[in-house]
Design a protein around this motif. Structure first.
Motif, PDB file in Angstrom:
ATOM      1  N   SER A  12       8.840  23.481  54.236  1.00 30.61           N
ATOM      2  CA  SER A  12       7.090  24.462  53.929  1.00 30.61           C
ATOM      3  C   SER A  12       7.294  25.474  55.010  1.00 30.61           C
ATOM      4  O   SER A  12       7.306  25.278  55.759  1.00 30.61           O
ATOM      5  CB  SER A  12       6.333  23.224  54.245  1.00 30.61           C
ATOM      6  OG  SER A  12       5.981  22.757  54.930  1.00 30.61           O
ATOM      7  N   ARG A  13       6.110  26.259  54.555  1.00 26.12           N
ATOM      8  CA  ARG A  13       5.844  27.000  55.743  1.00 26.12           C
ATOM      9  C   ARG A  13       5.040  26.543  57.118  1.00 26.12           C
ATOM     10  O   ARG A  13       5.608  27.087  57.793  1.00 26.12           O
ATOM     11  CB  ARG A  13       4.508  28.141  55.048  1.00 26.12           C
ATOM     12  CG  ARG A  13       3.955  29.606  55.877  1.00 26.12           C
ATOM     13  CD  ARG A  13       2.484  29.977  55.511  1.00 26.12           C
ATOM     14  NE  ARG A  13       2.129  31.212  56.461  1.00 26.12           N
ATOM     15  CZ  ARG A  13       1.640  31.686  56.378  1.00 26.12           C
ATOM     16  NH1 ARG A  13       0.164  31.097  55.151  1.00 26.12           N
ATOM     17  NH2 ARG A  13       1.565  32.652  56.996  1.00 26.12           N
ATOM     18  N   THR A  17       7.141  27.071  60.133  1.00 26.33           N
ATOM     19  CA  THR A  17       6.658  27.422  61.649  1.00 26.33           C
ATOM     20  C   THR A  17       6.552  26.594  62.787  1.00 26.33           C
ATOM     21  O   THR A  17       6.809  26.883  63.618  1.00 26.33           O
ATOM     22  CB  THR A  17       4.715  27.400  61.691  1.00 26.33           C
ATOM     23  OG1 THR A  17       5.211  28.700  60.501  1.00 26.33           O
ATOM     24  CG2 THR A  17       3.559  28.378  62.970  1.00 26.33           C
ATOM     25  N   HIS A  18       6.783  25.083  62.715  1.00 28.82           N
ATOM     26  CA  HIS A  18       6.827  24.286  63.914  1.00 28.82           C
ATOM     27  C   HIS A  18       8.078  24.169  64.357  1.00 28.82           C
ATOM     28  O   HIS A  18       7.931  24.129  65.314  1.00 28.82           O
ATOM     29  CB  HIS A  18       6.615  22.935  63.573  1.00 28.82           C
ATOM     30  CG  HIS A  18       7.018  22.246  63.788  1.00 28.82           C
ATOM     31  ND1 HIS A  18       5.230  21.083  64.304  1.00 28.82           N
ATOM     32  CD2 HIS A  18       7.685  20.800  64.362  1.00 28.82           C
ATOM     33  CE1 HIS A  18       6.241  19.951  65.071  1.00 28.82           C
ATOM     34  NE2 HIS A  18       6.748  20.151  64.982  1.00 28.82           N
ATOM     35  N   ASP A  19       9.282  24.354  62.963  1.00 33.89           N
ATOM     36  CA  ASP A  19      10.394  24.943  64.238  1.00 33.89           C
ATOM     37  C   ASP A  19      10.343  26.002  64.499  1.00 33.89           C
ATOM     38  O   ASP A  19      10.856  26.012  65.635  1.00 33.89           O
ATOM     39  CB  ASP A  19      11.296  25.237  62.113  1.00 33.89           C
ATOM     40  CG  ASP A  19      12.586  24.731  63.412  1.00 33.89           C
ATOM     41  OD1 ASP A  19      13.195  24.265  63.815  1.00 33.89           O
ATOM     42  OD2 ASP A  19      13.681  25.513  62.784  1.00 33.89           O
ATOM     43  N   ALA A  55      -2.010  22.091  65.486  1.00 29.96           N
ATOM     44  CA  ALA A  55      -1.793  21.492  63.325  1.00 29.96           C
ATOM     45  C   ALA A  55      -0.256  21.740  63.540  1.00 29.96           C
ATOM     46  O   ALA A  55      -0.329  20.664  62.700  1.00 29.96           O
ATOM     47  CB  ALA A  55      -1.876  22.612  63.197  1.00 29.96           C
ATOM     48  N   HIS A  56      -0.032  21.286  65.422  1.00 26.06           N
ATOM     49  CA  HIS A  56       1.785  20.716  65.257  1.00 26.06           C
ATOM     50  C   HIS A  56       2.270  19.914  66.473  1.00 26.06           C
ATOM     51  O   HIS A  56       2.946  19.575  65.231  1.00 26.06           O
ATOM     52  CB  HIS A  56       2.720  22.429  65.145  1.00 26.06           C
ATOM     53  CG  HIS A  56       2.605  23.091  64.033  1.00 26.06           C
ATOM     54  ND1 HIS A  56       3.397  23.215  62.729  1.00 26.06           N
ATOM     55  CD2 HIS A  56       1.611  24.374  64.311  1.00 26.06           C
ATOM     56  CE1 HIS A  56       3.054  24.128  62.561  1.00 26.06           C
ATOM     57  NE2 HIS A  56       1.886  25.015  63.146  1.00 26.06           N
TER      58      HIS A  56
END
Length: 197
Positions: A12-13, A17-19, A55-56
């Protein structure tokens, strides 16, 4: 030392982004240390706003733990790849030569997390230390498996000495401002750790 870990595909997006944040943080902690890896700077370097951090991650320590884990995984993956590409019975020597190479000395940001961060570890949270410890154990186990005496009772102890010597030599080679001394430290460690031809 280029790193390429085998990571699960990002689906997922938000996961992508987290990665990206974790990868950026893993480089930042190796470059600037845990104390120099601020949330705002990492988010900016990842191309994101500071406000999106929570958010992460639930905390900065949560991010640092994932970054320590990623940095350590990168080191283990790099060394495993070197061993896999080495001629039979020369895996350990090839790994040590790559680890103690001049390129690795000059690549702290993408190089061994243990050498870059080891002295800071005692002051980190249990979560960060746990992540780093897990990867250090993997590194020791990888070295033990490549050792000519793998399967013998003292193979693990020899791996401990080999890793401690290689990491220490890398730390010293990076610490000094004298290129000849840096090279001499690396070569002395290699002479001690690799069998004579």
């Amino acid at each position: 030392m280029s790193t390429a870990t085998s990571r699960r595909p990002v689906s997922s997006r938000k996961e992508a982004t987290h990665d990206r944040i974790v990868e950026t943080a893993a480089r930042a902690i190796r470059r600037s240390g845990y104390g120099g890896a601020g949330v705002a700077e990492i988010m900016k370097e990842a191309g994101l706003t500071h406000g999106g951090f929570y958010a992460h991650f639930d905390s900065r320590d949560g991010m640092l733990a994932e970054a320590a884990d990623r940095a350590g995984a990168d080191t283990v993956a790099f060394l495993a790849g070197v061993a896999a590409g080495a001629p039979p019975k020369h895996e350990l020597e090839t790994m040590l030569r790559a680890y103690l190479s001049k390129d690795h000395v000059e690549s702290a940001e993408t190089g061994c997390a243990v050498a870059a961060l080891g002295s800071e570890m005692p002051r980190q949270s249990p979560k960060v230390r746990r992540a780093a410890t897990r990867r250090i154990k993997e590194m020791i186990d990888l070295v033990a498996r490549q050792s000519p005496d793998w399967g013998h009772p003292d193979a693990h102890e020899r791996a401990l000495v080999t890793v401690a010597t290689a990491v220490g030599a890398l730390v010293l080679a990076r610490a000094v401002d004298d290129p000849k001394l840096s090279d001499a430290v690396r070569q002395a460690a290699l002479n001690h750790l690799t069998p004579r031809a």
